[in-house]
Design a protein around this motif. Structure first.
Motif, short mmCIF file in Angstrom:
data_model
loop_
_atom_site.label_atom_id
_atom_site.label_comp_id
_atom_site.label_asym_id
_atom_site.label_seq_id
_atom_site.Cartn_x
_atom_site.Cartn_y
_atom_site.Cartn_z
N SER A 109 14.00 52.47 38.37
CA SER A 109 14.28 51.12 38.85
C SER A 109 13.36 50.78 40.03
O SER A 109 12.76 51.68 40.63
N ILE A 110 13.25 49.50 40.33
CA ILE A 110 12.36 49.03 41.40
C ILE A 110 13.15 48.17 42.37
O ILE A 110 13.87 47.26 41.95
N ARG A 111 13.02 48.45 43.65
CA ARG A 111 13.67 47.64 44.67
C ARG A 111 12.79 46.40 44.91
O ARG A 111 11.78 46.47 45.60
N LEU A 112 13.20 45.29 44.33
CA LEU A 112 12.36 44.10 44.33
C LEU A 112 12.14 43.54 45.73
O LEU A 112 11.05 43.05 46.06
N PRO A 131 15.12 36.30 37.86
CA PRO A 131 15.53 37.67 38.20
C PRO A 131 14.38 38.63 38.49
O PRO A 131 14.62 39.77 38.90
N ALA A 132 13.14 38.19 38.28
CA ALA A 132 11.99 39.07 38.47
C ALA A 132 11.16 38.65 39.67
O ALA A 132 11.12 37.48 40.04
N ALA A 133 10.49 39.62 40.26
CA ALA A 133 9.49 39.34 41.29
C ALA A 133 8.18 39.02 40.59
O ALA A 133 7.84 39.61 39.56
N THR A 134 7.44 38.09 41.14
CA THR A 134 6.17 37.67 40.54
C THR A 134 5.02 38.21 41.38
O THR A 134 4.97 38.02 42.59
N TYR A 135 4.10 38.88 40.72
CA TYR A 135 2.92 39.45 41.38
C TYR A 135 1.69 38.78 40.77
O TYR A 135 1.39 38.97 39.59
N PRO A 183 1.08 38.21 50.67
CA PRO A 183 1.66 37.05 49.96
C PRO A 183 1.42 37.07 48.44
O PRO A 183 1.73 36.12 47.76
N ILE A 184 0.87 38.17 47.93
CA ILE A 184 0.59 38.23 46.50
C ILE A 184 1.87 38.24 45.68
O ILE A 184 1.94 37.66 44.60
N ALA A 185 2.90 38.91 46.22
CA ALA A 185 4.16 39.01 45.51
C ALA A 185 5.19 38.03 46.07
O ALA A 185 5.20 37.77 47.28
N SER A 186 6.02 37.50 45.20
CA SER A 186 7.09 36.59 45.63
C SER A 186 8.33 36.88 44.82
O SER A 186 8.25 37.31 43.66
N TYR A 187 9.49 36.66 45.43
CA TYR A 187 10.76 36.95 44.76
C TYR A 187 11.79 35.93 45.18
O TYR A 187 12.13 35.81 46.36
N GLU A 188 12.26 35.16 44.21
CA GLU A 188 13.29 34.15 44.46
C GLU A 188 14.42 34.37 43.45
O GLU A 188 14.42 33.78 42.37
N PRO A 189 15.36 35.24 43.79
CA PRO A 189 16.42 35.61 42.83
C PRO A 189 17.28 34.44 42.38
O PRO A 189 17.89 34.49 41.32
N GLU A 190 17.32 33.35 43.18
CA GLU A 190 18.09 32.17 42.77
C GLU A 190 17.46 31.47 41.58
O GLU A 190 18.13 30.77 40.83
N LEU A 191 16.13 31.66 41.43
CA LEU A 191 15.40 30.98 40.36
C LEU A 191 15.06 31.89 39.20
O LEU A 191 15.03 31.44 38.04
N SER A 230 13.93 44.52 38.27
CA SER A 230 14.56 45.63 38.98
C SER A 230 14.84 46.82 38.07
O SER A 230 14.94 47.95 38.53
N THR A 231 14.96 46.58 36.77
CA THR A 231 15.21 47.65 35.82
C THR A 231 13.99 48.53 35.60
O THR A 231 14.08 49.59 34.97
N GLY A 232 12.82 48.07 36.08
CA GLY A 232 11.58 48.79 35.85
C GLY A 232 10.73 48.18 34.75
O GLY A 232 9.63 48.65 34.47
N SER A 233 11.21 47.12 34.13
CA SER A 233 10.44 46.44 33.09
C SER A 233 9.39 45.54 33.71
O SER A 233 9.64 44.86 34.71
#
Length: 212
Positions: free
Chosen positions: A114-117, A136-140, A126-134, A153-156
């Motif tokens: 698993s990955i701690r987002l 479920p995945a972090a965007t890189y 600033p390359i990565a962003s994470y908005e769990p309200e919008l 977060s599952t590692g996918s």
């Protein structure tokens, strides 16, 4: 580290999107009436043709622009595009296959952990962003490669680029084989992202969709 201790991951290409032009006007009604496996959509001004081998779907406009989706490799996509051009030629159109290019490739990969987002995002701003309200995945995002990775977060991982070379799944290794370190060095996107979220010493392997 002994190569036998390395863990191989499969990078699976699920969709290749390519475009080409026929350099002639196409009568959509003629294609709909005389073609096989055709869906005519006059409300949006296009027809769809579905091929079985290779399994692709083509969106065709009267201007001669054609978009092919559904292939699982660049070679398969080009074969399907050329086959489609021959089909149109047999319907009486003076098709000239031109301006072929791959515009988008989608691949998936599952990490064995698993990955701690939140931590991943903090370490890669600033390359990565994470908005769990919008979402479920972090965007890189990697601008110079024109590539995007969705990290769950599952590692996918869902990897999107404009060709398979950026994804590191073409020309490096054969199906089902673990890459060497030299091969991994030819994988700019994977080096940037997968090595960032993986334990040291992990290598990667290439795979296409399971044989159908």
């Amino acid at each position: 580290m002994d190569s036998s201790d390395d863990l191989a991951l499969d990078i699976i290409v699920t969709n290749v999107v390519a475009t080409f032009r026929t350099r002639c006007h196409l009568n959509l009604r003629t294609i709909a009436l005389e073609g096989v496996n055709v869906i005519y959509k006059p409300e949006v001004g296009k027809v769809l043709i579905k091929l079985r081998k290779p399994r692709i779907t083509a969106s065709i406009w009267s201007s001669g622009k054609i978009i092919c989706t559904g292939a699982t490799s660049e070679d398969e996509s080009k074969v399907g595009a050329r086959r489609l051009a021959r089909i149109l030629q047999k319907l009486g159109f003076k098709v000239r296959f031109s301006d072929y290019k791959v515009v988008n490739v989608l691949a998936v990969c599952s990490m064995p952990f698993s990955i701690r987002l939140i931590d991943f995002t903090k370490n890669n701003r600033p390359i990565a962003s994470y908005e769990p309200e919008l979402h479920p995945a972090a965007t890189y995002r990697i601008k110079h490669l024109k590539a995007t990775v969705q990290v769950f977060s599952t590692g996918s991982l869902t990897i999107t680029g404009n060709n398979t070379d950026l994804l590191g799944v073409t020309g490096a290794v054969g199906l089902g084989h673990t890459t060497t370190t030299k091969a991994v060095k030819r994988m700019p996107l994977l080096l940037t992202v997968l090595l960032m979220v993986s334990p040291p010493g992990m290598l990667f392997s290439r795979s296409s969709r399971a044989q159908q």
